[in-house]
Scaffold this active site. Structure first.
Site, PDB file in Angstrom:
ATOM      1  N   VAL A  66      -8.025  -9.894 -10.829  1.00  0.00           N
ATOM      2  CA  VAL A  66      -8.840  -8.663 -11.465  1.00  0.00           C
ATOM      3  C   VAL A  66      -7.636  -7.917 -12.249  1.00  0.00           C
ATOM      4  CG1 VAL A  66     -10.697  -8.516  -9.688  1.00  0.00           C
ATOM      5  CG2 VAL A  66      -8.301  -7.368  -9.455  1.00  0.00           C
ATOM      6  N   TYR A 158      -0.484   5.133  -2.679  1.00  0.00           N
ATOM      7  CA  TYR A 158      -1.755   4.691  -2.813  1.00  0.00           C
ATOM      8  C   TYR A 158      -2.729   5.509  -2.949  1.00  0.00           C
ATOM      9  CZ  TYR A 158      -5.526   2.425  -0.149  1.00  0.00           C
ATOM     10  OH  TYR A 158      -6.694   2.063   0.128  1.00  0.00           O
ATOM     11  N   LYS A 162      -6.355   6.023  -5.342  1.00  0.00           N
ATOM     12  CA  LYS A 162      -7.819   6.138  -4.777  1.00  0.00           C
ATOM     13  C   LYS A 162      -8.370   7.592  -5.302  1.00  0.00           C
ATOM     14  CE  LYS A 162      -8.315   2.229  -2.782  1.00  0.00           C
ATOM     15  NZ  LYS A 162      -9.337   1.276  -3.359  1.00  0.00           N
ATOM     16  N   THR A 193      -7.774  -4.848   9.048  1.00  0.00           N
ATOM     17  CA  THR A 193      -8.015  -6.005   8.109  1.00  0.00           C
ATOM     18  C   THR A 193      -6.467  -6.363   7.957  1.00  0.00           C
ATOM     19  OG1 THR A 193      -7.671  -4.732   6.213  1.00  0.00           O
ATOM     20  CG2 THR A 193      -9.699  -4.864   6.746  1.00  0.00           C
TER      21      THR A 193
END
Length: 269
Positions: A66, A158, A162, A193
């Protein structure tokens, strides 16, 4: 299939080869949607496509980085060719970054913003013509994080990416409202995950186990699809995540002390 609420609709999920993306693809397919799976790991994507098809759904796996404009253009071209349009875009692809602000490199931070923010913009812009053709009723769902609502020590890079997603989502929601395209924000908390294993680290920094219960990727996906079905504009997941956002709103100074303990910093030997 479990239900047919999304019967005949097309959902495109980025970062669909594992974790929340994989679980989201399966959840949409279980409700009758045709799914487009996008990620860099082609073999893993094809495994997810086989899972969807084994359950009676229809899936298109498209290898896509992407961060590359030509890959994104091909992704939307193949989506149109296979299904004729697009009803739901789930911007899920993401990359983590751990370490103090003084410790991570500019290259690391730029990489995280490229994946988490700029790629989201790129995919959204490319998808808008297909979404407009299915409006009213089309949706864009941006997967953020509770860290986009409140920063924690050693997760600032991070969280900043966001937070940018959160603000962009608000702007985009207002811009597209008159066209009947709904823009939703889903902010998971700690989730089980591969995400933590794949993230970037400032040199010499690793994180010990966080003393919070993690949510499963499947539970996040169910909540996301529920938000999609109901059109919920914002969903913050996990009880600790919701409490964190609330505590920061009511007593930000006090929560600063709590935040230092939640982050559980550990410098690698």
């Amino acid at each position: 299939m479990a239900s047919a609420h999304f019967q005949g609709r097309v959902a495109l999920i980025t970062g669909a080869s594992s974790g929340i993306g994989r679980a989201t693809a399966l959840a949409y397919a279980a409700r009758g949607a045709q799914v487009v799976l996008a990620a860099r790991r082609e073999s893993a994507l094809r495994d997810v496509a086989r899972e969807v098809e084994a359950r009676g759904g229809r899936a298109l796996a498209v290898r896509c980085d992407v961060t590359r404009e030509d890959d994104v253009a091909r992704l939307l071209h193949e989506t149109r060719a296979a299904f004729g349009g697009l009803d739901v875009l789930v911007n899920n692809a993401g990359l983590g970054l751990y370490g103090p602000v003084e410790g991570f490199s500019e290259a690391q931070l730029r990489r995280v913003f490229e994946v988490n923010f700029f790629a989201l913009v790129r995919v959204t812009q490319a998808a808008l013509p297909l979404l407009r053709a299915r409006a009213p009723g089309a949706q864009i769902i941006n997967v953020s994080s509770v860290l986009g609502h409140r920063g924690l020590p050693l997760l600032g890079g991070y969280g900043a990416s966001k937070a940018a997603v959160n603000l962009l989502t608000e702007s985009l929601r207002a811009e597209l409202a008159a066209e009947g395209i709904r823009v939703l924000l889903v902010s998971p908390g700690l989730t089980e995950t591969e995400f933590r294993d794949a993230r970037l680290h400032a040199e010499g920094w690793r994180q010990d186990t966080i003393p919070l219960r993690a949510m499963s990727a499947e539970a996040v996906a169910q909540a996301l699809v529920h938000a999609s079905r109901r059109g919920h504009r914002q969903t913050v997941l996990t009880l600790p995540g919701r409490l964190m956002v609330l505590a920061n709103r009511l007593a930000p100074g006090l929560f600063d002390a709590v935040a230092r303990r939640i982050a559980n910093p550990a410098k690698a030997p």
